[in-house]
Structure formats: structure tokens, C-alpha cells
Design a protein around this motif. Structure first.
Motif, PDB file in Angstrom:
ATOM      1  N   ILE A  57       0.486  -1.224   0.311  1.00 13.11           N
ATOM      2  CA  ILE A  57      -0.266   0.026  -0.082  1.00 13.11           C
ATOM      3  C   ILE A  57       1.077   1.903  -0.089  1.00 13.11           C
ATOM      4  CG2 ILE A  57      -2.227  -0.877   0.340  1.00 13.11           C
ATOM      5  CD1 ILE A  57      -1.259  -0.090   3.945  1.00 13.11           C
ATOM      6  N   SER A  58       2.112   1.785  -0.866  1.00 19.88           N
ATOM      7  CA  SER A  58       3.003   2.237  -0.981  1.00 19.88           C
ATOM      8  C   SER A  58       2.437   3.541  -1.818  1.00 19.88           C
ATOM      9  CB  SER A  58       4.386   1.685  -1.360  1.00 19.88           C
ATOM     10  OG  SER A  58       5.094   0.583  -1.193  1.00 19.88           O
ATOM     11  N   HIS A  59       1.101   3.321  -2.302  1.00 23.93           N
ATOM     12  CA  HIS A  59       0.695   4.700  -2.949  1.00 23.93           C
ATOM     13  C   HIS A  59      -0.205   4.879  -2.104  1.00 23.93           C
ATOM     14  CE1 HIS A  59      -2.441   1.776  -1.477  1.00 23.93           C
ATOM     15  NE2 HIS A  59      -3.419   2.312  -2.781  1.00 23.93           N
ATOM     16  N   MET A  60      -0.185   4.618  -0.555  1.00 26.39           N
ATOM     17  CA  MET A  60      -0.910   6.033   1.228  1.00 26.39           C
ATOM     18  C   MET A  60       0.473   6.481   0.919  1.00 26.39           C
ATOM     19  SD  MET A  60      -3.218   3.246   2.671  1.00 26.39           S
ATOM     20  CE  MET A  60      -3.916   4.478   3.398  1.00 26.39           C
ATOM     21  N   LYS A  61       0.249   7.471   1.623  1.00 29.66           N
ATOM     22  CA  LYS A  61       1.566   8.990   2.175  1.00 29.66           C
ATOM     23  C   LYS A  61       1.514   8.799   3.973  1.00 29.66           C
ATOM     24  CE  LYS A  61       4.805  10.840   0.887  1.00 29.66           C
ATOM     25  NZ  LYS A  61       5.769  10.360  -0.188  1.00 29.66           N
ATOM     26  N   LEU A  62       2.844   8.761   3.869  1.00 27.88           N
ATOM     27  CA  LEU A  62       3.090   9.139   5.639  1.00 27.88           C
ATOM     28  C   LEU A  62       3.244  10.633   5.426  1.00 27.88           C
ATOM     29  CD1 LEU A  62       3.248   6.065   5.776  1.00 27.88           C
ATOM     30  CD2 LEU A  62       4.851   6.133   7.064  1.00 27.88           C
ATOM     31  N   ILE A  63       2.803  11.182   6.422  1.00 25.40           N
ATOM     32  CA  ILE A  63       3.229  12.681   6.673  1.00 25.40           C
ATOM     33  C   ILE A  63       3.855  12.675   7.866  1.00 25.40           C
ATOM     34  CG2 ILE A  63       2.239  14.553   6.320  1.00 25.40           C
ATOM     35  CD1 ILE A  63       0.153  14.060   4.978  1.00 25.40           C
ATOM     36  N   GLU A  64       5.509  13.391   8.304  1.00 23.88           N
ATOM     37  CA  GLU A  64       5.477  13.569   9.780  1.00 23.88           C
ATOM     38  C   GLU A  64       5.004  14.409   9.892  1.00 23.88           C
ATOM     39  OE1 GLU A  64       9.372  12.508  12.136  1.00 23.88           O
ATOM     40  OE2 GLU A  64      10.107  14.382  10.947  1.00 23.88           O
ATOM     41  N   VAL A  65       4.521  15.280  11.175  1.00 22.91           N
ATOM     42  CA  VAL A  65       4.104  16.205  11.555  1.00 22.91           C
ATOM     43  C   VAL A  65       4.773  16.355  13.017  1.00 22.91           C
ATOM     44  CG1 VAL A  65       2.485  18.565  12.868  1.00 22.91           C
ATOM     45  CG2 VAL A  65       1.558  16.364  10.663  1.00 22.91           C
ATOM     46  N   SER A  66       6.092  17.731  13.091  1.00 22.64           N
ATOM     47  CA  SER A  66       6.871  17.320  14.306  1.00 22.64           C
ATOM     48  C   SER A  66       6.925  18.719  14.702  1.00 22.64           C
ATOM     49  CB  SER A  66       7.939  17.040  13.897  1.00 22.64           C
ATOM     50  OG  SER A  66       8.691  17.273  12.787  1.00 22.64           O
ATOM     51  N   GLY A  67       7.366  19.396  15.911  1.00 22.95           N
ATOM     52  CA  GLY A  67       7.841  20.977  16.564  1.00 22.95           C
ATOM     53  C   GLY A  67       7.079  21.077  17.805  1.00 22.95           C
ATOM     54  N   GLY A  88       2.774   6.268  21.414  1.00 23.42           N
ATOM     55  CA  GLY A  88       2.235   4.999  20.220  1.00 23.42           C
ATOM     56  C   GLY A  88       1.166   5.188  20.745  1.00 23.42           C
ATOM     57  N   GLN A  89       0.098   5.318  20.918  1.00 16.71           N
ATOM     58  CA  GLN A  89      -1.000   5.831  20.136  1.00 16.71           C
ATOM     59  C   GLN A  89      -1.810   6.448  18.981  1.00 16.71           C
ATOM     60  OE1 GLN A  89      -3.590   7.669  22.948  1.00 16.71           O
ATOM     61  NE2 GLN A  89      -5.674   6.467  22.692  1.00 16.71           N
ATOM     62  N   SER A  90      -2.371   5.089  18.035  1.00 14.34           N
ATOM     63  CA  SER A  90      -3.334   5.851  16.874  1.00 14.34           C
ATOM     64  C   SER A  90      -4.162   5.991  17.018  1.00 14.34           C
ATOM     65  CB  SER A  90      -2.909   4.725  15.790  1.00 14.34           C
ATOM     66  OG  SER A  90      -1.745   4.392  16.164  1.00 14.34           O
ATOM     67  N   LYS A  91      -5.168   6.966  16.388  1.00 15.97           N
ATOM     68  CA  LYS A  91      -6.401   7.544  16.306  1.00 15.97           C
ATOM     69  C   LYS A  91      -6.815   8.104  14.638  1.00 15.97           C
ATOM     70  CE  LYS A  91      -9.828   9.998  18.365  1.00 15.97           C
ATOM     71  NZ  LYS A  91     -11.015   9.415  17.139  1.00 15.97           N
ATOM     72  N   VAL A 108      -3.866   9.025  12.863  1.00 13.15           N
ATOM     73  CA  VAL A 108      -2.659   9.793  13.429  1.00 13.15           C
ATOM     74  C   VAL A 108      -1.774   9.115  14.683  1.00 13.15           C
ATOM     75  CG1 VAL A 108      -1.881  11.631  14.403  1.00 13.15           C
ATOM     76  CG2 VAL A 108      -3.699  12.045  12.702  1.00 13.15           C
ATOM     77  N   THR A 109      -1.035   8.973  14.460  1.00 13.07           N
ATOM     78  CA  THR A 109       0.086   8.344  15.923  1.00 13.07           C
ATOM     79  C   THR A 109       1.032   9.264  16.155  1.00 13.07           C
ATOM     80  OG1 THR A 109      -0.332   6.262  14.417  1.00 13.07           O
ATOM     81  CG2 THR A 109       1.345   6.315  16.359  1.00 13.07           C
ATOM     82  N   ARG A 110       1.317   8.990  17.405  1.00 15.22           N
ATOM     83  CA  ARG A 110       2.112  10.330  18.436  1.00 15.22           C
ATOM     84  C   ARG A 110       3.129   9.083  18.278  1.00 15.22           C
ATOM     85  NH1 ARG A 110       0.744  13.898  24.213  1.00 15.22           N
ATOM     86  NH2 ARG A 110       2.256  15.504  23.463  1.00 15.22           N
ATOM     87  N   VAL A 111       4.261   9.669  18.082  1.00 16.13           N
ATOM     88  CA  VAL A 111       5.712   8.685  18.226  1.00 16.13           C
ATOM     89  C   VAL A 111       6.597   8.762  19.166  1.00 16.13           C
ATOM     90  CG1 VAL A 111       4.943   7.631  15.566  1.00 16.13           C
ATOM     91  CG2 VAL A 111       6.530   9.520  15.664  1.00 16.13           C
ATOM     92  N   VAL A 118       0.887  10.998   9.796  1.00 21.80           N
ATOM     93  CA  VAL A 118       0.340  11.359  10.155  1.00 21.80           C
ATOM     94  C   VAL A 118       0.111   9.981   8.211  1.00 21.80           C
ATOM     95  CG1 VAL A 118      -2.078  12.372   8.955  1.00 21.80           C
ATOM     96  CG2 VAL A 118      -0.698  13.427  10.439  1.00 21.80           C
ATOM     97  N   VAL A 119      -0.867   8.874   8.376  1.00 20.70           N
ATOM     98  CA  VAL A 119      -1.616   8.198   7.037  1.00 20.70           C
ATOM     99  C   VAL A 119      -2.290   8.597   6.209  1.00 20.70           C
ATOM    100  CG1 VAL A 119      -1.333   5.922   6.270  1.00 20.70           C
ATOM    101  CG2 VAL A 119       0.138   6.355   8.690  1.00 20.70           C
ATOM    102  N   ALA A 120      -2.147   9.380   5.209  1.00 16.87           N
ATOM    103  CA  ALA A 120      -3.227   9.926   4.486  1.00 16.87           C
ATOM    104  C   ALA A 120      -3.341   9.085   3.261  1.00 16.87           C
ATOM    105  CB  ALA A 120      -2.600  10.942   3.720  1.00 16.87           C
ATOM    106  N   ASN A 121      -5.137   8.919   2.435  1.00 20.54           N
ATOM    107  CA  ASN A 121      -4.784   8.644   1.130  1.00 20.54           C
ATOM    108  C   ASN A 121      -4.103   8.688  -0.043  1.00 20.54           C
ATOM    109  OD1 ASN A 121      -7.367   6.469   2.652  1.00 20.54           O
ATOM    110  ND2 ASN A 121      -8.724   8.157   2.680  1.00 20.54           N
ATOM    111  N   ALA A 122      -4.228   7.652  -1.026  1.00 19.98           N
ATOM    112  CA  ALA A 122      -3.219   7.939  -1.387  1.00 19.98           C
ATOM    113  C   ALA A 122      -3.731   9.269  -2.948  1.00 19.98           C
ATOM    114  CB  ALA A 122      -2.900   6.512  -2.678  1.00 19.98           C
ATOM    115  N   GLY A 123      -5.122   9.065  -3.158  1.00 25.69           N
ATOM    116  CA  GLY A 123      -5.738  10.310  -3.246  1.00 25.69           C
ATOM    117  C   GLY A 123      -5.985  11.642  -3.315  1.00 25.69           C
TER     118      GLY A 123
END
Length: 369
Positions: A57-67, A88-91, A108-111, A118-123
């Protein structure tokens, strides 16, 4: 499962591996995706329910939000409280527009204390990155799209197969995540209704890991067609079909994902429109639909009552191999949207009866501890 049609399609990083596995490809969300493998969609579906299906499912996108203000930015973008997430919790949540329409559904997962994945849909990936970046510009944080291979390993044999491949995630329960190695990210979640995992890793490390997983006799490649029938049996929404920017969480039956205090006092994008939608009540509801007979009723098919009045529309439909009959989801006017209520669809000139059916069609088997 909407197809993007012809045009220049992006290829998965492991495209050659899927070609070697004799996948049949098709376009989806701008990507050339494995639709089925030689096992075939029916057996791929059942293999996932009984053993472990491996999805690229590599068409989906991982997005890191940090700061320092990453949580505040996400609280503005989405109707949830990032500060309340344990490490470590996801929502499961949404990106809403100003009208409370669902621009995308995301996990969204707090790492770390000030870092989220954030894991987003490909389209929607490019639009989501742009939207999150625009929101983040008002806060002390950074939005970084990540280039990763993303696998989903789903089914009752998934945990054992992962452990055998050298990745022990047995300590995770449903909707928990971890970074097991540098550049890796994994959650106990999925899109099939089964226990399973989604594992992201740097592209150069993915081929070896896939080979390790596939060395297990319980693991088989599964394509997009079976992913669609699995999620439909599980009553899970497909963005672009069952939820869209014109659909709000009230009518979609997804208000469980928004905490009651936030519904009342939240300042996320679309909050006022959502409160208005709650106050007005839904004019239509997302429901499960069980067609009579063996013929599937596909998305886009209008629904009518016994008098021929249009009362809704099918948004997803197909055959459910695990339940042995056609399954569908759609929107029905609120009044007839009760279990066992009958509506009708015209399929190839024939009137097909559909019963409003509780969701999911198959029980979820998530590992909840």
C-alpha cells in the motif's frame, strides 16, 4: 474501488517484485496498482481471513508533523485532541473542510512528545500535505512527507509471520504504533476488519523484508480487489465513494471518532458547520445494504422505494466471499434507513430488492488487549 482511468500512472517502488509475482495491474488514485495475483480475488480474500494477506500500500502517504506546536496544528486541522494521545497511540480522524465535509480520513499516531505520523489516502496525499502545511504555517512545527514502502499484513497469522521475519510487534494492541528501527514505522491496524499491521520502511530495505514475510507459508500477496471486498465486508469507508468532501461525519455515521467535548467546543476547521449539522440532524444515513440474489449492486446505483421514489444511492458494492452473498454500502434518506427496511435498485433492467443491513457484515477481529 474507483479507477483513475488511463494516463501516466505512478509505479510502486517494488513494482518489479509484483511483476515477478505475476500481478494483474490497474490504475487507482494515480498509481499502477496490483489488482490481483494468480491466486485470484476470491482466494486472496479468504486467505486473508484465514491466514495472512500481504498488501503493498505504498501508494498511501506518510506525513510527519513535528515541532513544539505540532499538537496544536493537528488540533486545528482535525477534530481530535492530539495532546490527549499517549505515546504510541493511534487515532482515526478526519481533515474537514469549512463545511464539515470530509476532505480525507486519516490515522494519526503520536510517536514522540512533539512528533506525529499521519497516514493519508493516496488520492488525497498531495492535497493533504498542502493543507497541513498551510495550517502548520501558523504554528511552530514542520510538515514532512516521507518516502517509504508501506506494507499491510492482515489476518490471524500476521503476528506470528512478522515475528518469524524478525519484527516482533506482539506487544502492540489495536491502534497502537511504534518506530521499531531507524526510518521504520508500524501500527497494529488495517483496512480488512482482521487483526494485522501496517509497516513502513525505507525503500532500500523493503525487498528483503518482503522476501522474509513471503517465505512463511501462511503469507501470500493480496491485491487491491480483495482489499476492497475485505473492507466492504468490514463496513469500512472508501474515501471518494462512501465519504467525500460533500459528506459530513454526522450522515456518514462516524461521529464516534469525535469526542463529545470537541463537538461542543472544538475550534478545528469546520467545527461550526459540524455543530450545525449535529443540530439539524442527518437527512440521510450511511447504511449497510444486502442485495437479494447473487448479483452485486455497484456504486453509483440509485436506490428507490416501492413507489419508485429515489431515496438514496449505493456508494460501494460487490460480492462478499466470507459471507457468501453480495454486500453494499450507501446513503438512504433517514426515514427508511432502518434495519430490515427494503429499498430497490435497477440492475440491467431488473429491479433488485436490498435490505438495510447492520454494519459490519463480518465481525471485526482486532486485537484489543
Amino acid at each position: 474501488m474507483a479507477d483513475t482511468g488511463s494516463g501516466d500512472l505512478l509505479k510502486l517502488p517494488l513494482n518489479e517484485l509484483h511483476e515477478a509475482a505475476k500481478a494483474r495491474f490497474g490504475g487507482f488514485a494515480g498509481w499502477n496498482m496490483p489488482i490481483t495475483y494468480p491466486l485470484g480475488v476470491l482466494k486472496e480474500h479468504l486467505h486473508t481471513r484465514e491466514k495472512a494477506g500481504l498488501f503493498d500500500i505504498s501508494h498511501m502517504k506518510l506525513i510527519e508533523v513535528s515541532g513544539g506546536e505540532a499538537a496544536k496544528a493537528l488540533a486545528r486541522a482535525c477534530p481530535f485532541d492530539p495532546e490527549a494521545l499517549a505515546l504510541g497511540q493511534s487515532k482515526y480522524t478526519f481533515l474537514l473542510n469549512e463545511k464539515a465535509g470530509i476532505s480525507d480520513d486519516v490515522i494519526v499516531t503520536r510517536v514522540a512528545e512533539t512528533r506525529f505520523i499521519v497516514v493519508a489516502n493516496a488520492g488525497n496525499a498531495a492535497a493533504d500535505v498542502a493543507h497541513l502545511s498551510a495550517v502548520a504555517a501558523e504554528f511552530n512545527c514542520v510538515v514532512d512527507p516521507l518516502d517509504r514502502v508501506l506494507f499491510a499484513l492482515q489476518g490471524p497469522a500476521a503476528e506470528a509471520a512478522l515475528t518469524e521475519a524478525g519484527l516482533d510487534l506482539s506487544h502492540l494492541t489495536f491502534m497502537q504504533g511504534v518506530e521499531p528501527k531507524t526510518g521504520w514505522f508500524a501500527t497494529r491496524s488495517g483496512y480488512t476488519g482482521e487483526d494485522g499491521f501496517e509497516i513502513a520502511m525505507p525503500i532500500p530495505e523493503a525487498r528483503e523484508f518482503a522476501d522474509k514475510l513471503l517465505a512463511n507459508e501462511n503469507v501470500a500477496w493480496v491485491g487491491l480487489a480483495a482489499r476492497d471486498s475485505l473492507r466492504l465486508e468490514a463496513g469500512l469507508c472508501l474515501h471518494g465513494n462512501d465519504i467525500t468532501p460533500d459528506t459530513n461525519p454526522v450522515e456518514a455515521g462516524l461521529m464516534w471518532a469525535i469526542a463529545k467535548p470537541l463537538r461542543e467546543t472544538g475550534t478545528f476547521i469546520g467545527a461550526d458547520a459540524l455543530r450545525a449539522a449535529i443540530s439539524q440532524g442527518a437527512a440521510r444515513k450511511r447504511v449497510g445494504l444486502k442485495p437479494e440474489g447473487r448479483a452485486p449492486v455497484r456504486d453509483g446505483t440509485p436506490l428507490i422505494d416501492a413507489d419508485g421514489k429515489t431515496v438514496g444511492e449505493v456508494t460501494s458494492g460487490g460480492f462478499g466471499p466470507s459471507v457468501g452473498h453480495p454486500v453494499a454500502m450507501g446513503y438512504v434518506d433517514t426515514e427508511p434507513a432502518q434495519p430490515a427496511t427494503e429499498v430497490f435498485a435497477e440492475v440491467r433492467g431488473n429491479r433488485v430488492r436490498l435490505a438495510v443491513h447492520p454494519l459490519p457484515f463480518t465481525p471485526h477481529r482486532y486485537r484489543k488487549g
